[in-house]
Design a protein around this motif. Structure first.
Motif, PDB file in Angstrom:
ATOM      1  N   ALA A 303       0.479  -1.213   0.080  1.00 41.53           N
ATOM      2  CA  ALA A 303       0.300   0.181  -0.266  1.00 41.53           C
ATOM      3  C   ALA A 303       0.902   1.105  -0.196  1.00 41.53           C
ATOM      4  O   ALA A 303       0.570   1.869  -0.906  1.00 41.53           O
ATOM      5  CB  ALA A 303      -1.056   0.318   1.013  1.00 41.53           C
ATOM      6  N   GLY A 304       2.130   0.956   0.989  1.00 44.46           N
ATOM      7  CA  GLY A 304       2.591   2.233   1.092  1.00 44.46           C
ATOM      8  C   GLY A 304       3.497   2.752   0.055  1.00 44.46           C
ATOM      9  O   GLY A 304       3.639   3.609  -0.831  1.00 44.46           O
ATOM     10  N   TYR A 305       3.789   1.632  -0.885  1.00 43.49           N
ATOM     11  CA  TYR A 305       4.609   1.689  -2.271  1.00 43.49           C
ATOM     12  C   TYR A 305       3.416   2.188  -2.962  1.00 43.49           C
ATOM     13  O   TYR A 305       3.913   3.402  -4.788  1.00 43.49           O
ATOM     14  CB  TYR A 305       5.307   0.532  -2.883  1.00 43.49           C
ATOM     15  CG  TYR A 305       6.347   0.724  -4.488  1.00 43.49           C
ATOM     16  CD1 TYR A 305       7.524   1.711  -4.257  1.00 43.49           C
ATOM     17  CD2 TYR A 305       5.734   0.072  -5.419  1.00 43.49           C
ATOM     18  CE1 TYR A 305       7.504   1.345  -5.560  1.00 43.49           C
ATOM     19  CE2 TYR A 305       6.098   0.344  -6.649  1.00 43.49           C
ATOM     20  CZ  TYR A 305       6.295   1.119  -6.691  1.00 43.49           C
ATOM     21  OH  TYR A 305       7.919   0.875  -8.228  1.00 43.49           O
ATOM     22  N   LEU A 306       1.992   2.267  -3.437  1.00 45.81           N
ATOM     23  CA  LEU A 306       1.134   2.280  -4.980  1.00 45.81           C
ATOM     24  C   LEU A 306       1.232   3.665  -3.915  1.00 45.81           C
ATOM     25  O   LEU A 306       0.342   3.387  -5.241  1.00 45.81           O
ATOM     26  CB  LEU A 306       0.647   0.829  -4.642  1.00 45.81           C
ATOM     27  CG  LEU A 306       0.489  -0.452  -5.419  1.00 45.81           C
ATOM     28  CD1 LEU A 306      -0.900  -1.594  -5.128  1.00 45.81           C
ATOM     29  CD2 LEU A 306       1.019  -0.813  -6.463  1.00 45.81           C
ATOM     30  N   ALA A 307       1.085   4.239  -2.863  1.00 43.52           N
ATOM     31  CA  ALA A 307       0.793   5.923  -2.860  1.00 43.52           C
ATOM     32  C   ALA A 307       1.467   6.230  -3.022  1.00 43.52           C
ATOM     33  O   ALA A 307       0.732   7.679  -2.875  1.00 43.52           O
ATOM     34  CB  ALA A 307       0.033   5.496  -1.368  1.00 43.52           C
ATOM     35  N   GLY A 308       3.033   6.003  -3.553  1.00 41.46           N
ATOM     36  CA  GLY A 308       3.515   7.056  -4.125  1.00 41.46           C
ATOM     37  C   GLY A 308       4.901   7.049  -3.741  1.00 41.46           C
ATOM     38  O   GLY A 308       6.130   7.861  -3.441  1.00 41.46           O
ATOM     39  N   GLY A 309       5.755   5.651  -3.059  1.00 42.53           N
ATOM     40  CA  GLY A 309       6.606   4.767  -2.007  1.00 42.53           C
ATOM     41  C   GLY A 309       7.552   5.262  -3.236  1.00 42.53           C
ATOM     42  O   GLY A 309       7.557   4.471  -3.689  1.00 42.53           O
ATOM     43  N   ALA A 310       9.051   5.574  -2.460  1.00 40.20           N
ATOM     44  CA  ALA A 310       9.964   5.337  -4.000  1.00 40.20           C
ATOM     45  C   ALA A 310      10.437   4.203  -3.320  1.00 40.20           C
ATOM     46  O   ALA A 310      10.601   3.574  -2.449  1.00 40.20           O
ATOM     47  CB  ALA A 310      10.749   6.917  -3.814  1.00 40.20           C
ATOM     48  N   ARG A 311      11.218   3.104  -4.792  1.00 33.10           N
ATOM     49  CA  ARG A 311      11.334   2.280  -4.639  1.00 33.10           C
ATOM     50  C   ARG A 311      13.107   1.548  -3.812  1.00 33.10           C
ATOM     51  O   ARG A 311      13.063   0.985  -2.896  1.00 33.10           O
ATOM     52  CB  ARG A 311      11.955   1.290  -6.195  1.00 33.10           C
ATOM     53  CG  ARG A 311      11.810  -0.350  -6.200  1.00 33.10           C
ATOM     54  CD  ARG A 311      10.463  -0.937  -5.103  1.00 33.10           C
ATOM     55  NE  ARG A 311      11.354  -2.165  -4.962  1.00 33.10           N
ATOM     56  CZ  ARG A 311      11.529  -3.032  -4.212  1.00 33.10           C
ATOM     57  NH1 ARG A 311      11.225  -2.026  -2.986  1.00 33.10           N
ATOM     58  NH2 ARG A 311      12.110  -4.202  -4.149  1.00 33.10           N
ATOM     59  N   SER A 312      12.813   2.743  -3.973  1.00 29.24           N
ATOM     60  CA  SER A 312      14.899   3.230  -3.504  1.00 29.24           C
ATOM     61  C   SER A 312      15.151   3.504  -1.882  1.00 29.24           C
ATOM     62  O   SER A 312      16.098   3.173  -1.743  1.00 29.24           O
ATOM     63  CB  SER A 312      15.965   3.868  -3.760  1.00 29.24           C
ATOM     64  OG  SER A 312      15.047   5.771  -3.986  1.00 29.24           O
ATOM     65  N   ALA A 313      13.789   4.188  -1.199  1.00 31.95           N
ATOM     66  CA  ALA A 313      13.972   4.773   0.149  1.00 31.95           C
ATOM     67  C   ALA A 313      13.414   3.239   0.952  1.00 31.95           C
ATOM     68  O   ALA A 313      13.577   3.414   1.855  1.00 31.95           O
ATOM     69  CB  ALA A 313      12.823   5.759  -0.080  1.00 31.95           C
ATOM     70  N   LEU A 314      12.744   2.293   0.001  1.00 32.57           N
ATOM     71  CA  LEU A 314      12.597   1.061   0.683  1.00 32.57           C
ATOM     72  C   LEU A 314      13.374   0.304   1.468  1.00 32.57           C
ATOM     73  O   LEU A 314      14.638  -0.421   0.739  1.00 32.57           O
ATOM     74  CB  LEU A 314      11.365   0.368  -0.291  1.00 32.57           C
ATOM     75  CG  LEU A 314      10.566   0.879  -0.429  1.00 32.57           C
ATOM     76  CD1 LEU A 314       9.511   0.101  -1.055  1.00 32.57           C
ATOM     77  CD2 LEU A 314       9.479   1.315   0.985  1.00 32.57           C
ATOM     78  N   PRO A 315      13.676  -0.447   2.043  1.00 33.99           N
ATOM     79  CA  PRO A 315      12.260  -0.075   3.484  1.00 33.99           C
ATOM     80  C   PRO A 315      12.428   1.037   4.131  1.00 33.99           C
ATOM     81  O   PRO A 315      13.697   1.392   4.273  1.00 33.99           O
ATOM     82  CB  PRO A 315      12.538  -1.427   4.703  1.00 33.99           C
ATOM     83  CG  PRO A 315      14.256  -1.500   4.681  1.00 33.99           C
ATOM     84  CD  PRO A 315      14.001  -1.677   3.308  1.00 33.99           C
TER      85      PRO A 315
END
Length: 464
Positions: A303-315
């Motif tokens: 949900a966080g990623y689909l809401a606009g989270g940056a892939r490089s910032a995960l986790p």
């Protein structure tokens, strides 16, 4: 009254005398019922016959309406090239179904190779029909990985597109493939339960019951035709139905049912789509409410990623509060699997830990399963609430010297050769022996059949 007749039939090649060579006598009740069902279709004098088959091209999120002017099919792969048919397609009707589906938001269309050969799921009922009736056109439609509600909705689109032209519907599919230990696919206790549910629903014309069958039961029972039957039911949406179950047999360890459905007057109490959607929503809500912290974290990650989270910032740093110590203080390989409507929608994992904690491993792999599994299109935000998510936490693998030390229901396996490694999780549908488990893992790794390899096994803690 555009839909004038509908039937549910199986498609065992042995049913045809040129294939069976006398063995078809062992399923005589099915053969006799099949002939009765085709006479029922012929009596309705349809101009077009819609064949819904579980063996046409199938996609996770798309229904293929076979394109072209016509197609041929035969049973040569079953040793009977003389059992053959050729049918013209109703291209205008196929286009009308596509337009209706697009207008209703159902993902279906005339894709694929024009005039591609008929699959045996279409060929077998058409061979039986041509003994009773000729002069019709055909529309062939495949199933998809989408849920029961979408299959039913496409059926309603077929009926709407038919207009005033007489159309018959043939839903071609077997029931459970796991009815007997000595059958070709073995036995699962869910097999007989599944067949009882399907045959009762067909006999009573209870399409709500048909659509309410749990996808997990259908998967464990190894169904073939359930989605075909649901799409056929959608073709009769809002109509009274005279339903008759003509036969059911499981002689060879696979369920064969034959049923006919005579449409009657309009009946608004038999509009089941909204009920099916509501049942799906309630079932998913109940499963979501029962999710443990491992699965909730996976869902929140997506949900966080689909809401606009940056892939490089995960986790994220820090990870969400209130996670149990088991997630934050341990490290483990993790597989995250996504299912939609009972079908796989994505699965990505790591054999060994790559992150600083199990929680971070789940976060990374959940997002990867949603948007990076090369077998599927990236997950869309509106799909998230339809997902069933499982998280498998892998225990450290141990070397083993022999396949005899494997148990595909208990242990996962890692097959290694020259830097290549293939992994297969335990307790997978259709993987019943250590040999099958090893072969699939080997092929996943691209290891040649004659290459030497080493084996490891591992335990899994599964969170659903």
């Amino acid at each position: 009254m555009p839909i004038v007749a509908a039937v549910a039939v199986p498609h065992p090649p042995i049913l045809h005398p040129l294939v069976g060579q006398g063995e078809e006598a062992k399923i005589h009740a099915t053969q006799a019922a099949y002939q009765t069902a085709m006479r029922f279709v012929a009596a309705a004098q349809p101009q077009t016959v819609v064949v819904i088959t579980s063996h046409a091209n199938a996609y996770s999120d798309w229904f293929e309406i076979s394109p072209g002017s016509g197609a041929a099919g035969n049973l040569s792969r079953f040793g009977a090239p003389g059992a053959k048919t050729h049918v013209p397609y109703n291209e205008a009707f196929a286009a009308a179904i596509e337009a209706e589906a697009m207008a209703k938001g159902v993902p279906a269309g005339c894709t694929g190779r024009p005039n591609a050969p008929l699959d045996h799921g279409a060929t077998i009922p058409l061979l039986f029909l041509q003994q009773e009736y000729t002069g019709y056109q055909v529309v062939r439609i495949g199933i998809s990985g989408l849920g029961a509600a979408q299959h039913y909705a496409l059926g309603a689109c077929i009926a709407a597109a038919a207009g005033d032209a007489p159309v018959a519907v043939i839903a071609s599919g077997d029931l459970s493939h796991k009815l007997r230990e000595d059958g070709p696919y073995g036995f699962a206790p869910e097999g007989p339960v599944l067949d009882e549910e399907i045959t009762t629903a067909l006999a009573e014309g209870d399409f709500a019951r048909l659509m309410a069958i749990d996808p997990r039961l259908a998967q464990k029972g190894a169904e073939c035709g359930l989605r075909c039957f649901v799409m056929m039911a959608g073709c009769l949406d809002g109509r009274a139905v005279d339903a008759r179950l003509l036969s059911y047999e499981g002689t060879f360890g696979v369920g064969y049912a034959v049923a006919t459905f005579a449409p009657g007057a309009p009946d608004d109490t038999r509009r089941f789509l909204a009920k099916a959607q509501q049942q799906d929503a309630l079932r998913l809500a109940a499963r979501k409410a029962a999710e443990d912290p491992f699965v909730r974290l996976a869902r929140a990650s997506i949900a966080g990623y689909l809401a606009g989270g940056a892939r490089s910032a995960l986790p994220p740093a820090p990870l969400p509060d209130a996670l149990p110590d088991e997630l934050t203080t341990t490290r483990a390989g993790v597989f995250v699997s996504l299912h939609k409507g009972g079908a796989l929608r994505g699965c990505i994992g790591t054999i060994a830990p790559t992150c600083e904690s199990t929680a971070a491993e789940i976060w990374q792999n959940a997002v990867s399963a949603a948007v990076e599994d090369p077998r599927f299109e990236p997950l869309q935000p509106e799909e998230l609430d339809t997902l069933e998510i499982s998280v498998d936490v892998l225990q450290p693998p141990e070397d083993i010297a022999s396949p005899a030390l494997l148990d595909p229901q208990k242990y996962g396996v890692i097959v290694s050769h020259a830097g290549r490694r293939g992994l297969l999780l335990p307790a997978l549908e259709g993987v019943d022996t250590a040999e099958e488990q090893i072969d699939i893992a080997r092929r996943k790794a691209g290891i040649a059949p004659n290459a030497p390899f080493t084996l490891q096994r591992f335990l899994v803690v599964r969170h659903e």
